[in-house]
Design a protein around this motif. Structure first.
Motif, mmCIF file in Angstrom:
data_model
loop_
_atom_site.group_PDB
_atom_site.id
_atom_site.type_symbol
_atom_site.label_atom_id
_atom_site.label_comp_id
_atom_site.label_asym_id
_atom_site.label_seq_id
_atom_site.Cartn_x
_atom_site.Cartn_y
_atom_site.Cartn_z
ATOM 1 N N ARG A 139 35.181 -2.963 67.516
ATOM 2 C CA ARG A 139 34.028 -3.001 67.702
ATOM 3 C C ARG A 139 34.053 -1.003 69.468
ATOM 4 O O ARG A 139 32.522 -0.800 69.417
ATOM 5 C CB ARG A 139 33.961 -3.640 68.530
ATOM 6 C CG ARG A 139 32.208 -4.540 69.314
ATOM 7 C CD ARG A 139 30.968 -3.743 68.336
ATOM 8 N NE ARG A 139 30.213 -4.206 68.988
ATOM 9 C CZ ARG A 139 29.432 -3.376 70.195
ATOM 10 N NH1 ARG A 139 29.952 -2.512 70.105
ATOM 11 N NH2 ARG A 139 27.903 -3.819 70.631
ATOM 12 N N HIS A 142 32.207 1.439 66.397
ATOM 13 C CA HIS A 142 31.267 1.236 66.321
ATOM 14 C C HIS A 142 30.282 0.400 66.948
ATOM 15 O O HIS A 142 30.300 -0.727 67.770
ATOM 16 C CB HIS A 142 31.532 1.036 64.401
ATOM 17 C CG HIS A 142 32.491 1.282 63.950
ATOM 18 N ND1 HIS A 142 32.228 3.026 62.967
ATOM 19 C CD2 HIS A 142 33.800 1.117 63.375
ATOM 20 C CE1 HIS A 142 33.007 3.341 62.729
ATOM 21 N NE2 HIS A 142 34.176 2.531 63.114
ATOM 22 N N SER A 143 29.028 0.480 66.784
ATOM 23 C CA SER A 143 27.979 -0.915 67.458
ATOM 24 C C SER A 143 28.293 -1.695 66.783
ATOM 25 O O SER A 143 27.784 -2.699 67.430
ATOM 26 C CB SER A 143 26.341 0.199 67.507
ATOM 27 O OG SER A 143 26.153 0.663 66.354
ATOM 28 N N ASN A 144 27.978 -1.584 65.485
ATOM 29 C CA ASN A 144 28.070 -3.076 64.866
ATOM 30 C C ASN A 144 29.209 -2.969 64.160
ATOM 31 O O ASN A 144 29.613 -2.393 63.382
ATOM 32 C CB ASN A 144 27.157 -2.960 64.092
ATOM 33 C CG ASN A 144 25.649 -3.554 64.861
ATOM 34 O OD1 ASN A 144 24.893 -4.483 65.374
ATOM 35 N ND2 ASN A 144 24.868 -2.893 65.113
ATOM 36 N N GLY A 218 27.102 -7.566 67.893
ATOM 37 C CA GLY A 218 27.258 -6.522 67.622
ATOM 38 C C GLY A 218 28.237 -6.584 66.413
ATOM 39 O O GLY A 218 29.301 -6.222 66.051
ATOM 40 N N PRO A 262 21.537 -0.364 67.092
ATOM 41 C CA PRO A 262 22.987 0.148 67.292
ATOM 42 C C PRO A 262 22.865 -1.742 68.634
ATOM 43 O O PRO A 262 21.627 -1.739 68.781
ATOM 44 C CB PRO A 262 22.910 1.011 68.807
ATOM 45 C CG PRO A 262 22.321 2.152 67.973
ATOM 46 C CD PRO A 262 21.495 1.078 67.321
ATOM 47 N N GLU A 264 23.578 -4.510 71.836
ATOM 48 C CA GLU A 264 24.253 -4.417 72.912
ATOM 49 C C GLU A 264 25.567 -4.144 73.043
ATOM 50 O O GLU A 264 26.377 -4.790 72.662
ATOM 51 C CB GLU A 264 23.696 -5.758 73.970
ATOM 52 C CG GLU A 264 21.750 -6.084 73.130
ATOM 53 C CD GLU A 264 21.100 -7.701 74.071
ATOM 54 O OE1 GLU A 264 22.202 -8.218 74.999
ATOM 55 O OE2 GLU A 264 20.402 -7.819 73.770
ATOM 56 N N ASN A 265 25.503 -3.545 74.157
ATOM 57 C CA ASN A 265 26.489 -3.994 75.130
ATOM 58 C C ASN A 265 27.553 -5.048 74.240
ATOM 59 O O ASN A 265 27.226 -6.847 74.856
ATOM 60 C CB ASN A 265 26.913 -3.280 76.889
ATOM 61 C CG ASN A 265 26.956 -2.292 76.512
ATOM 62 O OD1 ASN A 265 26.628 -1.455 75.679
ATOM 63 N ND2 ASN A 265 25.991 -2.217 78.090
#
Length: 274
Positions: A139, A142-144, A218, A262, A264-265
């Motif tokens: 994670r 990558h954003s997901n 994500g 993308p 969220e955090n």
């Protein structure tokens, strides 16, 4: 017992990770003292998961695999599936019967709570720590990410109707564990090989999808049981054909997850298993 070895965790940098909690085949020596465990030792419960592991290495995606046979401890069951019933605990964390209905312990010698806890500490927690660590690592890259979990819940219990209809049984915690597009990618890839499928049938709310699925952060999760004719093919092991099919599933999921906006955090506190 399990103490995951490097051979059971394969690290790569793709946004896809394969987990196979039911591909373990080993029975520890202390259980082999019970004669009923001897034919279980080495028996593969999840041939579809074994094919996925082979495809994962070909495709260069991460994987986390079990070592112990799932009748010893089921790594895709929550550890609060207790206390044990000495007579009826045949579906939970530590089974007393095999998928063929064979008793694994003499009457009165089923595992006590302290033995179950020892298996949790030696096997369940190391497996999930390794899986959570790999999810966190990916994670950050990558954003997901997408976790595909192969399991054989219906085949581990003699008291459930074994799933013999659809070849591909997918579970997403009633749609809450992943983006809908990933399910379409998975089922379309399976259908391209002539495999039938069902989504959120018998496996709508299995443990991994509930515990790890956080699409808003994500982390997407799909649970997969290879059944029907597909399982039969896996048992017969037409290696190249099966690995081609599983590789196509992995490729479809990777394309799908890379197309997502993308997330969220990440808030990955739910991955803590201690």
């Amino acid at each position: 017992m399990d103490r995951l070895s490097p051979g059971q965790v394969f690290e790569a940098d793709s946004p896809v990770i394969i987990a196979t909690p039911h591909t373990g085949t080993v029975v520890p020596p202390e259980l082999l003292a019970h004669p009923a465990w001897q034919p279980v030792n080495g028996r593969l419960s999840d041939p579809g998961g074994a094919a996925l592991l082979a495809a994962a290495k070909r495709c260069g995606v991460s994987s986390v695999a079990a070592h112990l046979h799932p009748c010893v401890i089921d790594l895709n069951v929550a550890i609060d599936s207790r206390p044990l019933s000495q007579k009826l605990n045949r579906l939970g964390l530590c089974r007393t019967h095999t998928s063929r209905g064979e008793a694994l312990y003499q009457s009165g010698l089923e595992p006590a709570e302290d033995e179950v806890e020892a298996r949790v500490e030696d096997s369940w927690r190391p497996y999930h720590r390794a899986l959570a660590a790999e999810l966190r690592r990916l994670r950050t890259l990558h954003s997901n990410i997408i976790l595909l979990v192969s399991h054989v819940t219906s085949w581990l219990s003699p008291f459930r109707e074994q799933s013999s209809g659809s070849d591909c049984n997918a579970g997403t915690n009633q749609g809450n564990s992943c983006d809908r597009g990933m399910v379409s990618a998975l089922t379309s890839a399976a259908q391209a090989f002539g495999r039938s499928w069902v989504v959120n049938g018998k496996f709508a709310d299995a443990f991994a999808a509930q515990h790890y699925g956080m699409p808003e952060s994500g982390v997407h999760v799909i649970e997969l049981e290879v059944s029907g004719c597909w399982r039969t093919d896996c048992e017969l092991w037409d290696g190249e054909k099966l690995i081609d099919e599983m590789s196509a599933l992995i490729g479809a999921l990777e394309q799908s997850v890379r197309r997502l906006p993308p997330a969220e955090n990440p808030t990955l506190l739910g991955l803590v298993t201690d």
